[in-house]
Design an enzyme around this catalytic site. Structure first.
Site, short mmCIF file in Angstrom:
data_model
loop_
_atom_site.label_atom_id
_atom_site.label_comp_id
_atom_site.label_asym_id
_atom_site.label_seq_id
_atom_site.Cartn_x
_atom_site.Cartn_y
_atom_site.Cartn_z
N THR A 24 1.22 -1.31 -0.38
CA THR A 24 -0.26 -0.13 -0.06
C THR A 24 0.93 0.98 0.16
O THR A 24 1.74 1.54 0.67
CB THR A 24 -0.87 -0.28 1.47
OG1 THR A 24 -1.81 -1.26 1.60
CG2 THR A 24 -1.68 1.21 1.28
N ASN A 56 -3.17 -5.25 -1.70
CA ASN A 56 -3.30 -5.50 -0.56
C ASN A 56 -1.72 -5.52 -0.08
O ASN A 56 -0.88 -4.75 0.78
CB ASN A 56 -3.92 -6.40 -0.15
CG ASN A 56 -5.04 -7.02 1.23
OD1 ASN A 56 -3.93 -5.83 1.75
ND2 ASN A 56 -4.79 -8.29 1.35
N THR A 101 -3.71 0.54 -3.20
CA THR A 101 -2.97 -0.57 -2.73
C THR A 101 -3.20 -1.77 -3.40
O THR A 101 -3.97 -1.60 -4.11
CB THR A 101 -3.92 -1.12 -1.12
OG1 THR A 101 -3.66 -2.31 -0.39
CG2 THR A 101 -5.67 -1.22 -0.95
N GLY A 151 -0.74 0.65 6.03
CA GLY A 151 -0.53 -0.80 7.52
C GLY A 151 -1.75 -1.72 7.94
O GLY A 151 -1.87 -1.51 8.89
N ASP A 158 -9.60 -8.81 1.98
CA ASP A 158 -9.60 -7.71 2.67
C ASP A 158 -11.48 -8.11 3.22
O ASP A 158 -12.36 -7.39 3.23
CB ASP A 158 -9.75 -6.38 1.83
CG ASP A 158 -8.88 -5.81 2.07
OD1 ASP A 158 -7.83 -5.87 2.80
OD2 ASP A 158 -8.08 -4.32 1.25
O1 DON Z 1 -7.37 -1.56 2.16
C1 DON Z 1 -6.65 -1.87 2.84
O2 DON Z 1 -7.31 -1.73 4.26
C2 DON Z 1 -5.79 -3.09 2.65
N1 DON Z 1 -5.70 -3.38 1.80
C3 DON Z 1 -4.22 -2.02 3.11
C4 DON Z 1 -3.13 -3.13 3.20
C5 DON Z 1 -2.23 -2.53 3.98
O3 DON Z 1 -2.50 -1.03 4.46
C6 DON Z 1 -0.68 -3.59 3.50
N2 DON Z 1 0.59 -2.29 3.76
N3 DON Z 1 0.91 -2.25 4.73
#
Ligand code: DON
Length: 333
Positions: free
Chosen positions: A135, A155, A153, A226, A177
C-alpha cells in the site's frame, strides 16, 4: 488468468467502473475532517472515534487514562466496522448514525472510566440484522493550495505476486479484504462479518484513510499504509494535530492500536512506559507488544496564516518528503 486457472472473464473487465464518491466529513473540536468514503471504513472509523472522544478533555488526562479512552473508542469503532460496513453498492449502511455525534455520545457513555470493556460484551457483528510494497500513500500540496491525499493498495507485499501472462500487470490480493466467512479473521485479524461477505462485482471493505484536516488557519494532508492499523494511526495523528504538535511528531510518535477483536491493545515495542502499561493492565486491558514498529505516514501541514508549509515522512518507512519552490518557467520547461 484463464491459462492459470483464474475465473475472470473479459466481461468482468468491461463491466468494471471507477466510481467517484463524496468523502466522509466530520468535525472534531473545530477541525474539519475530510476523509475516505465507503467502501473504505477509514473516514467513518476515524470520525466515529473522534466523535466518541470529543466529550473527554483528553489533554487534561493522565497518559494511561487518555490512552484508555482512546483505546475504548477504537474498540467500538472497529466493532461497528465489522457490524455495518462494506460496499455501499451492495449493502445499506447506517452512515448517518455512525457519523452522528449523539450516537458517539452513547458510545462514550458506555466507556467505564477505569475499566476496559471486554470486546465480548459489545454485541457481536455476526448477530447483527445486516447481513508493505503493498500500500502506498502520497500527500501533495501545490503552490496554489491544490491538495491530494492518495492511498492505493494491492494488499499484501507484491499483491498476489502474480502477473497475468505478458500483461505486466501485477495482480492484487484484495480478496483478503473481504470476509471469507462470518467470524473468520483475515490476515490483519479483522473478523469476518455479513456486510463484507464476498459477492460478484462487490468491492471489499478497506481501511485506507487518506485525510484532510482543516481549521481556519491550518490544513493537514495525511495518510499511511498498514492494513487494519491505518485508521488508528490517522486517529493518533489527528489528535496530535489537535494538540498543535508539528507533523514530525504526527509521523514519529509511538503507536498503539485496538481493533475490537482480538481484544488486546497492540503496542509498538517502545510505546508506553512501564507504569502506563501497568495502569492499563489494572484497568483490565490486555497488552500485546509487537515485535516491530509499523506504518509509513506521509504528512503535510500548511499554516495558511503564516503561509508556511512543513512536510514529514515516517522514520519507520521508506517515504520521503520535501518542500520546494518551482518557478512557473521552470515547471513549463
Ligand atoms: O485496503 C486495505 O485496508 C488494505 N488492502 C490495506 C493493506 C495495507 O495497508 C498493507 N500495507 N502495509
Amino acid at each position: 488468468m484463464r491459462a492459470n486457472g483464474g475465473i475472470w472473464s473479459l466481461q468482468d473487465l468491461r463491466d468494471y467502473r471507477i466510481v467517484e464518491r463524496a468523502p466522509s466529513v466530520g468535525q472534531y473540536h473545530g477541525i474539519r475532517i475530510v476523509s475516505a468514503s465507503p467502501p473504505s471504513a477509514g473516514g467513518i472509523g476515524l470520525i466515529e472515534m473522534l466523535n466518541t472522544l470529543e466529550p473527554f478533555e483528553l489533554h487534561r488526562l493522565q497518559p494511561a487514562q487518555r490512552i484508555h479512552f482512546i483505546v475504548e473508542a477504537m474498540r467500538r469503532a472497529y466493532r461497528d466496522r465489522a457490524a455495518y460496513l462494506g460496499d455501499p453498492d451492495f449493502i445499506d449502511m447506517p452512515v448517518a448514525m455512525l457519523l452522528d455525534k449523539a450516537y458517539a455520545r452513547g458510545l462514550a457513555q458506555s466507556i467505564h472510566p477505569e475499566r476496559a470493556t471486554p470486546s465480548d460484551l459489545l454485541a457481536p457483528p455476526a448477530s447483527s440484522d445486516r447481513s508493505r510494497g503493498d500500500t502506498s500513500h502520497f500527500s501533495i500540496l501545490d503552490s496554489e493550495g491544490n491538495r491530494v491525499a492518495g492511498t492505493l493498495t494491492i494488499n499484501y507485499l507484491f499483491g498476489a505476486a502474480f502477473v497475468a501472462g505478458d500483461t505486466g500487470v501485477l495482480l492484487n490480493n484484495e480478496m483478503d479484504d473481504f470476509s471469507a466467512a462470518v467470524n473468520a479473521p483475515n490476515l490483519y485479524g479483522l473478523i469476518g462479518s455479513p456486510p463484507n461477505l464476498i459477492a460478484p462485482g462487490k468491492r471489499p471493505l478497506s481501511s485506507m484513510t487518506p485525510t484532510f484536516l482543516e481549521t481556519d488557519d491550518r490544513i493537514a494532508i495525511l495518510g499511511v499504509p498498514g492494513g487494519s492499523r491505518i485508521i488508528t494511526m490517522i486517529l493518533l495523528a489527528t489528535l496530535a494535530f489537535a494538540d498543535g504538535l508539528p507533523p514530525q511528531d504526527w509521523v514519529s510518535q509511538d503507536r498503539f492500536h485496538h481493533q475490537y477483536l482480538p481484544d488486546t491493545i497492540q503496542l509498538e515495542p517502545d510505546a508506553l512506559d512501564e507504569h502506563i502499561r501497568t495502569a492499563l493492565t489494572r484497568m483490565g486491558h490486555k497488552l500485546t507488544t509487537l515485535n516491530r514498529r509499523y506504518g509509513d505516514m506521509q504528512a503535510i501541514l500548511w499554516n495558511r496564516k503564516e503561509n508556511q508549509v512543513e512536510a514529514a515522512s515516517d522514520p519507520r518507512g521508506i517515504g520521503a518528503s520535501d518542500v520546494f519552490k518551482v518557478s512557473v518557467k521552470e515547471s513549463v520547461r
